[in-house]
Design a protein around this motif. Structure first.
Motif, short mmCIF file in Angstrom:
data_model
loop_
_atom_site.label_atom_id
_atom_site.label_comp_id
_atom_site.label_asym_id
_atom_site.label_seq_id
_atom_site.Cartn_x
_atom_site.Cartn_y
_atom_site.Cartn_z
N ARG A 60 -29.33 -101.60 -2.46
CA ARG A 60 -29.73 -102.54 -3.51
C ARG A 60 -28.92 -103.82 -3.49
N ARG B 36 -38.86 -102.95 -4.43
CA ARG B 36 -38.08 -103.19 -5.65
C ARG B 36 -38.95 -103.11 -6.91
N GLU B 37 -40.26 -103.32 -6.74
CA GLU B 37 -41.15 -103.27 -7.90
C GLU B 37 -41.13 -101.88 -8.56
N GLU C 15 -38.53 -99.88 -8.76
CA GLU C 15 -37.31 -99.83 -9.57
C GLU C 15 -37.48 -100.67 -10.84
N GLU C 16 -38.08 -101.84 -10.70
CA GLU C 16 -38.29 -102.69 -11.87
C GLU C 16 -39.20 -102.02 -12.89
N ALA C 17 -40.22 -101.32 -12.41
CA ALA C 17 -41.11 -100.61 -13.34
C ALA C 17 -40.36 -99.50 -14.07
N ARG D 267 -37.18 -99.49 -14.68
CA ARG D 267 -36.27 -100.15 -15.63
C ARG D 267 -37.01 -100.56 -16.91
N MET D 268 -38.22 -101.03 -16.76
CA MET D 268 -39.00 -101.43 -17.93
C MET D 268 -39.32 -100.24 -18.83
N THR E 244 -29.63 -96.43 -14.35
CA THR E 244 -29.39 -96.49 -12.90
C THR E 244 -29.46 -95.11 -12.28
#
Length: 275
Positions: free
Chosen positions: A95, A164-165, A167-169, A171-172, A177
């Motif tokens: 990352r 990365r999308e 991981e971003e989803a 996170r939302m 982590t």
């Protein structure tokens, strides 16, 4: 027809290599059911009987049952520690995009350049200083250190292919982590994890030098690779018993490879594109 002729040299090389593997394997398996006289008189003949006398003798003489338990205990715990350290390390490196992360990854890669014998004396001193000399505990802690370079390098390559999308989803949705690592990265890196497990299992299970020096020949703690040479005798070695004992040590390797081979094949095929 032209295609067949073009591939003829490759077929010849492949079958020649297969014969080079099969002939020694056949000799190895057949010898486990023979006496010394039969091995030297008719090395490639089929055994006259397929009794398990040599296997029972090897199992009892070297106390292979306890040695297998010791090896399994050291190997499994070392694999758990290896994954517990390699997965977070690979996750952090995959990352990160800065120079420091690149430098740390190169440091892990440098671990391949350290010869096995070069670390023997420092390891001996470390075991003595920590009070863990002649214990299996030190091997459980030491073996993961030797496996970290390969494990981290393999896992980093797999984790970098995860978008990365995803991981971003996560996170939302409020994932931490640790949750991202556990629920996103780990499931998608199963082929890489299986490869790490298989390669390290072979290394840990077959490790001899450090097990002999650190654990020693104590029958209560010695591993299978240290116990196996005790089947040799000064007055004369029964090669049938020695071969049978060696086969017994290979059974766990065969079982683990059978379980993980499909995942490792997936890793090799996908790794040709990803790496």
């Amino acid at each position: 027809m032209k295609l067949s002729k073009r591939w003829l040299p490759a077929h010849v090389l492949v079958w020649s290599y297969a014969v080079l593997l099969i002939v020694p394997l056949y000799y190895f398996l057949a010898s486990a059911f023979k006496t010394n006289d039969e091995i030297f008189a008719h090395p490639f003949a089929l055994p006259t009987s397929f009794g398990f006398g040599n296997f029972r003798t090897a199992f009892d003489s070297a106390d292979l049952g306890l040695a297998v338990v010791n090896s399994a205990l050291v190997t499994v715990l070392a694999l758990v520690v290896t994954l517990a350290l390699a997965l977070p390390a690979a996750f952090a490196l995959a990352r990160s995009t800065g120079r420091l992360a690149s430098l740390v990854e190169q440091v892990f890669s440098l671990g391949f350049l350290i010869p096995t014998f070069a670390a023997l004396f420092p390891t001996f001193l470390l075991a003595a200083a920590t009070g863990l000399f002649h214990t299996r505990t030190f091997m459980v802690l030491f073996l993961p250190a030797t496996a970290m370079p390969l494990s981290v390098v393999i896992l980093v390559q797999f984790m970098r292919t995860i978008p990365r999308e995803m991981e971003e989803a996560a996170r939302m949705d409020g994932a931490s982590t640790y949750a991202v690592l556990r629920h996103v990265y780990v499931p998608m890196c199963v082929p890489g994890i299986a490869t790490v497990l298989l390669l390290n299992f072979l290394t840990f299970w077959n490790e001899y030098l450090y097990s002999l020096v650190i654990i020693g020949p104590d029958p209560a703690q010695r591993t299978i690779q240290v116990a196996l040479p005790t089947l040799r005798s000064i007055t004369g070695t029964d090669y049938g018993v020695l071969t049978a004992g060696t086969i017994l040590t290979l059974v766990p390797v065969w079982i683990v490879y059978t379980v993980l081979q499909r995942r490792m094949q997936q890793a090799l095929v996908s790794g040709a594109v990803k790496m």
